[in-house]
Design a protein around this motif. Structure first.
Motif, PDB file in Angstrom:
ATOM      1  N   ALA A 181      31.175 -57.841  30.840  1.00 17.68           N
ATOM      2  CA  ALA A 181      30.578 -57.668  29.513  1.00 17.68           C
ATOM      3  C   ALA A 181      29.879 -56.322  29.416  1.00 17.68           C
ATOM      4  N   ARG A 182      29.185 -55.928  30.487  1.00 21.09           N
ATOM      5  CA  ARG A 182      28.531 -54.609  30.501  1.00 21.09           C
ATOM      6  C   ARG A 182      29.567 -53.482  30.437  1.00 21.09           C
ATOM      7  N   ALA A 202      33.223 -49.599  24.791  1.00 15.89           N
ATOM      8  CA  ALA A 202      33.261 -49.545  23.325  1.00 15.89           C
ATOM      9  C   ALA A 202      32.346 -48.456  22.790  1.00 15.89           C
ATOM     10  N   MET A 203      31.118 -48.394  23.312  1.00 15.08           N
ATOM     11  CA  MET A 203      30.172 -47.392  22.822  1.00 15.08           C
ATOM     12  C   MET A 203      30.596 -45.976  23.201  1.00 15.08           C
ATOM     13  N   GLY A 245      31.375 -42.850  20.953  1.00 17.97           N
ATOM     14  CA  GLY A 245      30.664 -41.599  21.191  1.00 17.97           C
ATOM     15  C   GLY A 245      31.597 -40.418  21.413  1.00 17.97           C
ATOM     16  N   LEU A 246      32.731 -40.654  22.070  1.00 11.62           N
ATOM     17  CA  LEU A 246      33.691 -39.567  22.294  1.00 11.62           C
ATOM     18  C   LEU A 246      34.611 -39.351  21.093  1.00 11.62           C
ATOM     19  N   GLY A 247      34.765 -40.388  20.279  1.00 11.74           N
ATOM     20  CA  GLY A 247      35.681 -40.270  19.150  1.00 11.74           C
ATOM     21  C   GLY A 247      35.083 -39.606  17.924  1.00 11.74           C
ATOM     22  N   TRP A 276      36.080 -57.952   9.981  1.00  9.44           N
ATOM     23  CA  TRP A 276      37.096 -57.136  10.645  1.00  9.44           C
ATOM     24  C   TRP A 276      36.523 -55.841  11.225  1.00  9.44           C
ATOM     25  N   LEU A 277      35.531 -55.250  10.533  1.00  9.67           N
ATOM     26  CA  LEU A 277      34.971 -53.994  11.020  1.00  9.67           C
ATOM     27  C   LEU A 277      34.194 -54.209  12.309  1.00  9.67           C
ATOM     28  N   ARG A 278      33.435 -55.291  12.363  1.00 11.77           N
ATOM     29  CA  ARG A 278      32.681 -55.592  13.596  1.00 11.77           C
ATOM     30  C   ARG A 278      33.645 -55.894  14.728  1.00 11.77           C
ATOM     31  N   ARG A 279      34.717 -56.658  14.445  1.00 11.45           N
ATOM     32  CA  ARG A 279      35.705 -56.943  15.483  1.00 11.45           C
ATOM     33  C   ARG A 279      36.371 -55.659  15.964  1.00 11.45           C
ATOM     34  N   TRP A 280      36.623 -54.735  15.025  1.00 14.25           N
ATOM     35  CA  TRP A 280      37.236 -53.457  15.406  1.00 14.25           C
ATOM     36  C   TRP A 280      36.299 -52.658  16.303  1.00 14.25           C
ATOM     37  N   LEU A 281      35.013 -52.600  15.965  1.00 16.89           N
ATOM     38  CA  LEU A 281      34.046 -51.870  16.774  1.00 16.89           C
ATOM     39  C   LEU A 281      33.947 -52.462  18.175  1.00 16.89           C
ATOM     40  N   GLU A 282      33.893 -53.788  18.245  1.00 16.09           N
ATOM     41  CA  GLU A 282      33.788 -54.436  19.543  1.00 16.09           C
ATOM     42  C   GLU A 282      35.094 -54.368  20.315  1.00 16.09           C
TER      43      GLU A 282
END
Length: 222
Positions: free
Chosen positions: A117-118, A124-125, A129-131, A192-198
């Protein structure tokens, strides 16, 4: 004596059943643990591949800004790409180390779940950050390639357009950061946006986490 013999027989039978259940559990778990390790090692291998690529890019960016250190806008271009390359190298190394930590053999499933999970959160972050800098970094990359291989200085050719495009890109990056933070805090998990971010951590890690959930659930049944 008959009662004692019956108790001993029941105890022996219970031990045989326990051994059979343990063997069945191990037979079910073993291929899934191997599959989990393959996914994590494949993920680590990809990070090492990206690491080599970004080492080359960073070295080229360093040579570019050193060669053009007397030209401010070219110095800025080289330094920005150099800094981005260092950040990408750090991200690749950290991801690989976190994946190896998850794969550090035969730990309890719960511990592996926490570590994975970590890793997923960091992946994801860091993808975000790179994108997001590419809202404006693409222009500097284009400038770098144009000067290096074509001898064309885009800024010198159209300074107003260059600065305006760069400013719009920076504004877009900050807007993207604000939108991502708002979405993670306020949107429901089904959105959908939260699922995409995660989901920026990638399908490989998502499948690995699903396999760990199955291992944990099956282990609890027994």
């Amino acid at each position: 004596m008959e009662l004692e013999e019956l108790k001993a027989a029941w105890a022996a039978q219970a031990q045989r059943i326990d051994r059979l259940e343990a063997a069945a559990l191990q037979a079910w778990q073993q291929p899934r643990r191997h599959a989990l390790r393959r996914r994590l090692r494949w993920f680590s291998g990809r990070q090492l591949g990206w690491l080599l690529l970004w080492i080359v890019v960073t070295a080229l960016a360093a040579s570019f800004w050193v060669a053009h250190r007397h030209v401010p806008h070219l110095l800025f271009t080289g330094l920005a790409l150099h800094a981005y390359g260092i950040a990408a190298i750090w991200v690749s190394v950290t991801r690989a180390l976190l994946a190896m930590h998850v794969d550090a053999a035969d730990d309890a499933v719960l511990v592996q779940q926490q570590r994975l999970a970590r890793l997923r959160r960091f992946t994801a972050m860091s993808e975000l950050g790179l994108g997001l800098p590419w809202f404006w970094l693409w222009l500097l990359a284009l400038q770098w390639m144009s000067v290096r291989w074509l001898g064309l200085d885009l800024y010198a050719m159209a300074p107003a357009w260059f600065v305006l495009t760069l400013a719009v890109g920076v504004a877009g990056m900050f807007a993207g950061i604000a939108a991502a933070r708002w979405g993670l805090r306020h949107l429901p998990e089904a959105h959908w946006l939260r699922r995409w971010l995660e989901g920026l951590s990638g399908q490989s890690l998502a499948r690995a986490q699903q396999q760990l959930r199955e291992l944990d659930a099956y282990g609890k049944e027994y």
